[in-house]
Design a protein around this motif. Sequence first.
Motif, PDB file in Angstrom:
ATOM      1  N   HIS A   1     -52.423 -12.254 -11.969  1.00 56.70           N
ATOM      2  CA  HIS A   1     -51.792 -12.124 -10.653  1.00 56.70           C
ATOM      3  C   HIS A   1     -52.753 -11.613  -9.592  1.00 56.70           C
ATOM      4  CE1 HIS A   1     -51.257  -7.965 -12.014  1.00 56.70           C
ATOM      5  NE2 HIS A   1     -51.113  -7.653 -10.742  1.00 56.70           N
TER       6      HIS A   1
ATOM      7  N   LEU B   1     -46.151 -11.738  -1.771  1.00 53.23           N
ATOM      8  CA  LEU B   1     -46.695 -11.963  -3.109  1.00 53.23           C
ATOM      9  C   LEU B   1     -47.089 -10.675  -3.825  1.00 53.23           C
ATOM     10  CD1 LEU B   1     -48.892 -15.136  -2.596  1.00 53.23           C
ATOM     11  CD2 LEU B   1     -46.582 -14.965  -3.481  1.00 53.23           C
TER      12      LEU B   1
ATOM     13  N   GLU C   1     -45.006  -8.337  -4.487  1.00 51.70           N
ATOM     14  CA  GLU C   1     -43.818  -7.868  -5.211  1.00 51.70           C
ATOM     15  C   GLU C   1     -44.095  -7.938  -6.711  1.00 51.70           C
ATOM     16  OE1 GLU C   1     -40.260  -6.522  -6.265  1.00 51.70           O
ATOM     17  OE2 GLU C   1     -40.815  -6.732  -4.158  1.00 51.70           O
TER      18      GLU C   1
ATOM     19  N   LEU D   1     -42.416 -10.561  -9.203  1.00 50.93           N
ATOM     20  CA  LEU D   1     -42.831 -11.965  -9.207  1.00 50.93           C
ATOM     21  C   LEU D   1     -43.885 -12.238 -10.273  1.00 50.93           C
ATOM     22  CD1 LEU D   1     -43.105 -12.655  -5.383  1.00 50.93           C
ATOM     23  CD2 LEU D   1     -41.248 -13.292  -6.926  1.00 50.93           C
ATOM     24  N   TRP D   2     -44.541 -11.212 -10.748  1.00 53.83           N
ATOM     25  CA  TRP D   2     -45.632 -11.376 -11.704  1.00 53.83           C
ATOM     26  C   TRP D   2     -45.298 -10.821 -13.082  1.00 53.83           C
ATOM     27  CZ3 TRP D   2     -48.584 -14.618  -9.358  1.00 53.83           C
ATOM     28  CH2 TRP D   2     -48.616 -14.599  -7.968  1.00 53.83           C
TER      29      TRP D   2
ATOM     30  N   SER E   1     -36.969 -12.659 -15.811  1.00 56.08           N
ATOM     31  CA  SER E   1     -37.855 -13.372 -14.887  1.00 56.08           C
ATOM     32  C   SER E   1     -38.342 -14.695 -15.470  1.00 56.08           C
ATOM     33  CB  SER E   1     -39.039 -12.498 -14.496  1.00 56.08           C
ATOM     34  OG  SER E   1     -39.901 -12.292 -15.585  1.00 56.08           O
TER      35      SER E   1
ATOM     36  N   ALA F   1     -38.191 -19.042  -6.251  1.00 52.69           N
ATOM     37  CA  ALA F   1     -38.540 -17.982  -7.203  1.00 52.69           C
ATOM     38  C   ALA F   1     -38.690 -16.636  -6.498  1.00 52.69           C
ATOM     39  CB  ALA F   1     -39.827 -18.335  -7.936  1.00 52.69           C
ATOM     40  N   ILE F   2     -39.138 -16.650  -5.270  1.00 54.39           N
ATOM     41  CA  ILE F   2     -39.369 -15.388  -4.549  1.00 54.39           C
ATOM     42  C   ILE F   2     -38.059 -14.631  -4.311  1.00 54.39           C
ATOM     43  CG2 ILE F   2     -40.168 -14.404  -2.359  1.00 54.39           C
ATOM     44  CD1 ILE F   2     -42.418 -16.562  -2.459  1.00 54.39           C
TER      45      ILE F   2
ATOM     46  N   ARG G   1     -36.527 -13.365  -7.583  1.00 53.97           N
ATOM     47  CA  ARG G   1     -37.408 -12.479  -8.346  1.00 53.97           C
ATOM     48  C   ARG G   1     -37.735 -13.035  -9.722  1.00 53.97           C
ATOM     49  NH1 ARG G   1     -37.807 -10.713  -3.779  1.00 53.97           N
ATOM     50  NH2 ARG G   1     -37.255  -8.609  -3.141  1.00 53.97           N
TER      51      ARG G   1
ATOM     52  N   ASN H   1     -40.388 -15.183 -12.247  1.00 53.29           N
ATOM     53  CA  ASN H   1     -41.844 -15.194 -12.413  1.00 53.29           C
ATOM     54  C   ASN H   1     -42.408 -16.386 -11.652  1.00 53.29           C
ATOM     55  OD1 ASN H   1     -44.399 -16.111 -13.970  1.00 53.29           O
ATOM     56  ND2 ASN H   1     -44.096 -13.948 -14.498  1.00 53.29           N
ATOM     57  N   LEU H   2     -43.202 -16.096 -10.648  1.00 57.74           N
ATOM     58  CA  LEU H   2     -43.700 -17.127  -9.736  1.00 57.74           C
ATOM     59  C   LEU H   2     -44.611 -18.150 -10.410  1.00 57.74           C
ATOM     60  CD1 LEU H   2     -43.656 -18.063  -6.784  1.00 57.74           C
ATOM     61  CD2 LEU H   2     -45.599 -16.575  -6.390  1.00 57.74           C
TER      62      LEU H   2
END
Length: 174
Positions: A13, A29, A31, A34-35, A41, A68-69, A72, A74-75
């Motif tokens: 990330h 990004l 957040e 997101l990772w 997620s 996805a954002i 929440r 996983n991007l």
Amino acid sequence: MPKKFIRRFLPDHQSIKQNKALKIFGSVLHEPNLWHLNRRSASGAFGIGLFFAFWPVPFQMWLSAGLAIPFRANLPLSVATVWVTNPFTIPPIFYGAYKVGTTVLGTKPEHFEFQFSWQWVVESINTIGPAFLVGCGICSVVFGLAGYFSLNWVWRFQVKKAWERRRQLRNQQA
């Protein structure tokens, strides 16, 4: 564990945050959710990615990232899952969606030959377009939900097995 398997294919990330092309998103990004890779997620990302994989548009990855954002999810996994539809799989997947659409609408499948031209696209909107778009919509929802619930189930199953293995190991050592 699904987490270990999935993590092998995802980029770091920090490298994504430092990518110059992604600076337009600003602090969004940054957040951590997101990772982070957990059951919620990952399942959400898989569902979102499969949902947009069946959309016949050229910017599926952007749409997947955009959804996805706020959810929440996983991007990177959400964006990567869209690649279920790639240049090799698009013809059979979209033909299957067309067949689903003709079945649901109760229309007779028409014979067509794909041509790489704008004129063919405009002419096809009236003939095969409605069945194709309905089929894509149905497949999008069905496979998105199936992906979400199946990954959720696999994740729970793997965690349960790991806990049982640990318990058996503890019992053997005692």
